[in-house]
Each structure stands twice: as structure tokens, then as C-alpha cells.
Design an enzyme around this catalytic site. Structure first.
Site, PDB file in Angstrom:
ATOM      1  N   ASP A  14      -3.566 -54.686  67.351  1.00 20.00           N
ATOM      2  CA  ASP A  14      -3.248 -55.377  68.599  1.00 20.00           C
ATOM      3  C   ASP A  14      -4.550 -56.018  69.069  1.00 20.00           C
ATOM      4  OD1 ASP A  14      -2.757 -56.108  71.198  1.00 20.00           O
ATOM      5  OD2 ASP A  14      -2.490 -54.072  71.971  1.00 20.00           O
ATOM      6  N   LYS A  75      -9.467 -64.787  73.346  1.00 24.43           N
ATOM      7  CA  LYS A  75      -8.024 -65.020  73.195  1.00 24.43           C
ATOM      8  C   LYS A  75      -7.521 -66.089  74.165  1.00 24.43           C
ATOM      9  CE  LYS A  75      -3.854 -62.153  72.871  1.00 24.43           C
ATOM     10  NZ  LYS A  75      -3.393 -60.763  72.875  1.00 24.43           N
ATOM     11  N   ASP A 206       5.297 -56.823  79.308  1.00 23.08           N
ATOM     12  CA  ASP A 206       3.953 -56.637  78.757  1.00 23.08           C
ATOM     13  C   ASP A 206       2.936 -57.423  79.592  1.00 23.08           C
ATOM     14  OD1 ASP A 206       1.655 -56.535  77.260  1.00 23.08           O
ATOM     15  OD2 ASP A 206       2.559 -57.164  75.371  1.00 23.08           O
TER      16      ASP A 206
END
Ligand code: AMP
Length: 615
Positions: A14, A75, A206
Site C-alpha cells: 500500500d 503521490k 477510505d
């Protein structure tokens, strides 16, 4: 690391905005792999120093001292253009520098080993992935090549492709990329051993450090995971809450002391660190304080922060989360009351207000908090990794995944209209062809522009790439047909082909090999560079170890000499010789702590020789 490449062992990673986690299917169950410090998640942070590179906890711990060269949030940059408004917005808050590279690519600028260096977001992500790979290898005692990496469900095609490139640069073979909420649903299914009849509808919420994803997955009792719809925001997460806190503190500082600290990168770095800590505390208590000595211009910062203030600052963002959730249910054509389970994933779902808002929406059902929100995604990725590497074990063997594409894909038509070829939430892998008629007389070539998004005007969407189809037979308009075919693979990556039906001539575009994305040659070059950095790290570590070993030996011998001085068992002359040698080496070390390894080792061997009578 010595050892054989075991093709069968695949890990699940992850790769989070703020933290990353790695897991493996081992001895019939999932194991979350702790890093060298014993932590089960590792900060997605890389720091560049004068003499070394730090990745993970070491990098995060020194951020306040070295904010301009400590990189986080890769990211948020990966697969985006420099001119992207989100990138421009984030840049204002980052203490590190981002500049425009060729083809509108963002490049991160740092000072490393006394030189200015530029890195792509893919390279920074590859360093984090490399660290996760090493963590797994140290734990398993063997080389690991294969991995399943998760990405936010709402990642665009270029963000997915760039993440895959990061994996390749890290020396990994990415056997599959799956969506983060899908991975969490897999973890839930396995955790609950499919103890239900028929099927259940699972809503995964999430909320991580940088992204927000919601997915509605139907889990069938025979282990089929069918994603019905996903919705999300790739720029909404814990860091945005931190930013609001930082902004508030900056205003307070200005109001109280009439001083602007926005240009002081170090102060901003310290403030951000303190705000994130305070935010976590506010999830378990209703108030806390932020105290920072000498924050700016010699002025201290001190402020009481209440949970109510935190909630007020972030209310609009919590509101966006609920809107996105409703969009997901609407797309899934599912009533709220049909949701059987609400799974919370991502560290930011620990925020009481977030939980409270969700509980109000689903008042008849307790939120599922049995899974660790920081680990569920890596857990699911590792199950998928085991499945992909052919595991025949129970729980993995029968698993089948049907995921969807998060955003609509299509081409631009005359007048700039976006024509959807594959609508969002279509199950992948998929393939669809559409025939288009040439719109002008005697047109010998056309440019196919591929977009991703939900807006009617094509330029309001994300341009994935364009390519030219030439050699079209000259004819009046609407008499030549070009067949455009879209294909999405199981990783969610798109290939577009265009074919002139009358001649059979075709041209194709794999999004990702487009200008602005990394070519095969670029990747090969970066792989070599990544290996070089890794080697440099190794050499540095070895040198530090040699330095410590010498320091340690000097210290030990000093103690021995003292002992011998008191009980006088050694000739005083040779004792003095030894003392001199120890002092000389000590002084040499003080001025030569960056000496090459062989010199440090030579000094130690010499000292050992002189001090032999003491041993
Ligand atoms: P993830 O990307 O899922 O690891 O989530 C990390 C994010 O969760 C970061 O922004 C953290 O600050 C945030 N986070 C972790 N624990 C808490 C907590 N107890 N309260 C609020 N936010 C948290």
C-alpha cells in the site's frame, strides 16, 4: 542481500501519500511486515542530506531540521502535469521546491551531497517502494521481485501508469495494480471468512493522508468481489486537514506578533509537524496545545487548539466526503439502506467527526472498525499477490475480482465535444469499439485526442494523449469510417487503436508511452540511477559502521588503559605508547569522520596491533 529470486513470493504494497505498508501471505495467513524500527507502517518520506539519503522514519524524524530537502507527498505529484492547478496549489504549502521540467513535468529540486539534484515523482515513489521491498526481503530472508501495488480508485490512467513505472524503477515486477478500497474489501471478506449467505454490499470509506475513495463492492459467498461503483477525490485527505490547521496558525501568528512566517520554510515545516500531531491528539481528546520555541524571528508560538475549532476549519472538506459517498451510491444504483457493512480505512477515518457523520447517515448499522485502518489495504493487496502467484490455499484460491474504471474515457469530436466510449464504473478488463465518420471533405489524416473525465467539453477533462491516423483515402465527408477501439487491462491501463475500415490501416496509442510520460529508455536510465543511489546508501552505511567500530574500539581501549594504569600489570613505557596511539587515533577520527572505509579499517587494525598486550 544474498539469495535466490523466488518467483512465487509476491508482496502486497500500500503506497500511501503519508504512510506505506507492506504485507505478505505466509504460512496460510497475511502478515504485516514491520520495518527495521519495528513499525508496521513506514512514512512515505525521503530526505536528502550532505552525506546520505534517508527513507521512512529516519527521513520523517529530521523533517523540521531539513524541510527543503525532505520530500513527502510524491503521490500528490505522480502522473500530474506541473501546470495542474492541484500541483500549483500544493506547491505553495510544500517546504521543498518543485520546478517545471520538459513536457510540463514537475521536478523536485533538492540539495544532495553538496549538489543540486532534480527528481521526478516516480523516482521518489520508487525510493519508498524500494524501502518496502527491502523491508520484506529482510523479513522473509530472500529476494522479492513480484508485487501487487494499490492505487486510489480515483487515480487517472496517467497516475496509474506513473505508479507502475515507479515500481519498475524500484526493481519490482508489478504483477497487478488494484484499487485501494477494493483491497480493503478483500481484506474484509477474508477476515470474515465469507460468513454470510448469498451476497453482501460493502461500502468502503477510505480517507487517508492525501486521497479519499469510496467504493461499493458486492461480495458473493463464493469469494467473487464485484466492484459496483467507485467515487473519490485524489486531493482530499489528512494533509488537507493539516494544511487548514497550518493556515489558521499562520494567521494567528500574524495577528499576535505581526510577523509573516509563510516564507520561513523551516518554521512551516515545524508547524506542519506539530499540527499533524495535534490533529491526532484531537481524535482522542477535545483540546490540546501547540507549543513551538523560537518559531520565527526569535518569537515562540503557543496556541490552544480545540476539537471544535479543528472541525470548524475542516467542515467543508468533511462535507465533500459525504457528497462523494452519495455520488458512489447513486452510481451504484443502490439505496443507502441496502448497504450491509461500512468499512473504515485510512488513518483519517479515526477523526471523530468523520465517524459521527457516517454513523448519522447509516444510523441503523454500527460502522465496521474491526480492521486496522492503516493495514487493511496492504492486507488485501497481499491476498491478491498470493492469488496472482498461484497460491492454492483456502481463502485465496477461489478469490475473483471484478473491478471498475473510475472515470469515463472517450475522444474529442468536432467542436470540442467529449464523446464517451467507456463510461465510468464499467467493469474491467473491457474492450469497446465505436465507428466514427470523417467530418470533412478529402481529409487525409485525423488526430485522435483521448480524454478521461466527466465533463461535456473535452478540454475540461484530463487529456491522456493524442495520436494521428494518416493515409485516409480522399473522399467526401461522412464516407470514410474510422473505428476507434478502447481496451482497458486488469490494471486499469488503457490502449486505444484507430483503424480505417476501408483500408485496414491502423495506428495505436498506449497511454503512458505518450510524450510527457516515461519512455522505456527513461525507465532503464532511472533503474540504473536508483541502483546507484542504493549502492551509495550501502557504502555510506558501511562507512558509518566502520566509523562506529573504530570509535567503539578507542573507547574500549581507553577504559582498558585506565584499568592497567591502576593495577600496573603492563610495562609503563608500552602503556604510554598505547595511550599515545589511542589519543592520536581519536584525534584523527575527530577530523576525519568522513574518511573512506578502508582508511577507517586500517586505523583500527593498526590500533588493534598496538593494543594487543591489553587484550
Ligand atoms: P494513511 O494514508 O491511510 O496512512 O493515513 C494517514 C493519515 O491519517 C495522515 O494524514 C494522518 O495524519 C492521519 N491520521 C492517522 N491517525 C490519525 C488520528 N488518530 N486522528 C486523525 N488523523 C489521523
Amino acid at each position: 542481500m544474498e539469495g535466490k529470486v523466488n518467483e512465487a513470493t509476491a508482496i502486497g504494497i500500500d503506497l500511501g501519500t503519508t504512510y506505506s505498508c507492506v504485507a505478505v501471505w505466509n504460512h496460510g495467513r497475511i502478515e504485516i511486515i514491520p520495518n527495521e524500527q519495528g513499525f508496521r507502517t513506514t512514512p512515505s518520506t525521503v530526505a536528502f542530506l550532505d552525506a546520505e539519503r534517508l527513507i521512512g522514519d529516519g527521513a520523517k524524524n529530521q523533517i523540521a531540521m531539513n524541510p527543503a530537502n525532505t520530500i513527502f507527498d510524491a503521490k500528490r505529484l505522480i502522473g500530474r502535469k506541473f501546470s495542474d492547478c492541484k500541483v500549483q496549489e500544493n506547491m505553495k504549502l510544500w517546504p521543498f521546491r518543485v520546478v517545471e521540467g520538459p513536457a510540463d513535468t514537475p521536478k523536485i529540486v533538492v540539495a544532495y551531497k553538496g549538489e543540486e539534484k532534480e527528481f521526478l515523482a516516480e523516482e521518489i515513489s520508487s525510493m519508498i517502494l524500494g524501502k518496502m521491498k527491502e523491508t520484506a526481503e529482510a523479513y522473509l530472508g530472500k529476494v522479492v521481485k513480484n508485487a501487487v501495488i494499490t492505487v486510489p480508485a480515483y487515480f487517472s490512467d496517467s497516475q496509474r501508469q506513473a505508479t507502475k513505472d515507479a515500481g519498475t524503477i524500484a526493481g519490482l515486477n508489478i504483477i497487478r495494480m488494484i484499487n485501494e478500497p477494493t483491497a480493503a474489501a478483500i481484506a474484509y471478506g477474508l477476515d470474515n471468512k465469507f460468513e454470510f449467505v448469498g451476497k453482501i454490499n460493502v461500502l468502503v470509506v477510505d480517507l487517508g493522508g492525501g486521497t479519499f475513495d469510496v467504493s461499493l463492492t458486492t461480495i458473493h459467498e463464493d469469494a467473487i468481489f464485484e466492484v459496483i461503483a467507485v467515487a473519490g477525490n485524489t486531493h482530499l485527505g489528512g494533509e488537507d486537514f493539516d494544511n487548514r490547521m497550518v493556515d489558521h496558525c499562520v494567521l494567528e501568528f500574524k495577528r499576535k506578533h505581526n510577523k509573516d512566517l509563510t516564507r520561513n520554510r523551516r518554521a512551516l515545516g515545524r508547524l506542519r509537524f506539530a499540527c499533524e500531531k495535534a490533529k491526532r491528539i484531537l481524535s482522542s481528546t477535545t483540546q490540546t496545545s501547540i507549543e513551538l520555541d523560537c518559531l520565527h524571528d526569535g518569537v515562540d508560538f503557543s496556541m490552544r487548539f480545540t476539537r471544535a475549532k479543528f472541525e470548524e476549519l475542516n467542515m467543508s472538506m468533511f462535507g465533500h466526503c459525504i457528497e462523494t459517498l452519495n455520488q458512489c451510491l447513486k452510481d451504484a444504483k443502490i439505496e443507502r439502506s441496502w448497504v450491509d457493512e461500512i468499512i473504515l480505512v485510512g488513518g483519517s477515518t479515526r477523526i471523530p467527526k468523520v465517524q459521527h457523520m457516517l454513523q448519522e447517515l447509516f444510523w441503523w448499522k454500527d460502522l465496521c472498525k474491526s480492521m486496522n485502518p492503516d493495514e487493511a489495504v496492504a492486507f488485501g493487496a497481499a491476498v491478491m499477490a498470493a492469488k496472482m502467484s498461484g497460491s492454492n490455499e483456502e481463502g485465496v484460491r477461489d478469490l475473483m475480482l471484478r473491478d471498475v474504471t473510475p472515470l469515463s474515457l472517450g475522444i474529442e469530436l468536432l467542436g470540442g465535444v467529449f464523446d464517451v466510449v467507456i463510461p465510468r464504473n464499467t467493469q474491467i478488463p473491457t474492450r469497446k469499439s465505436v465507428d466514427y465518420l470523417i467530418s470533412k471533405d478529402n481529409q487525409s489524416s485525423i488526430v485522435i485526442k483521448v480524454y478521461q473525465g466527466e465533463r461535456i467539453k473535452s478540454t475540461d477533462n484530463h487529456l491522456l494523449g493524442k495520436f494521428t491516423v494518416s493515409g485516409i483515402p480522399l473522399a467526401p465527408k461522412r464516407e470514410v469510417t474510422v473505428q476507434v477501439c478502447f481496451e482497458i487491462d486488469p490494471d486499469g491501463i488503457l490502449k486505444v487503436t484507430a483503424k480505417i475500415l476501408s483500408t485496414g490501416m491502423s495506428n495505436q496509442l498506449t497511454i503512458g508511452s505518450e510524450k510527457g510520460r516515461l519512455s522505456k529508455d527513461d525507465i532503464e536510465k532511472l533503474v540504473k540511477e536508483a541502483e546507484k543511489y542504493k549502492l551509495e546508501d550501502k557504502v555510506y552505511k558501511k562507512r558509518v559502521n566502520a566509523c562506529h567500530a573504530l570509535e567503539d574500539y578507542i573507547h574500549k581501549m581507553k577504559k582498558k588503559v585506565k584499568e592497567y594504569n591502576t593495577n600496573k600489570r603492563v610495562n609503563p613505557d608500552s602503556l604510554r605508547k598505547m595511550e599515545n596511539a589511542i589519543d592520536e587515533t581519536n584525534e584523527w577520527l575527530e577530523h576525519n569522520s568522513v574518511a573512506p572505509i578502508n582508511e577507517l579499517q586500517r586505523k583500527k587494525v593498526f590500533l588493534e596491533f598496538v593494543c594487543t598486550p591489553l587484550i
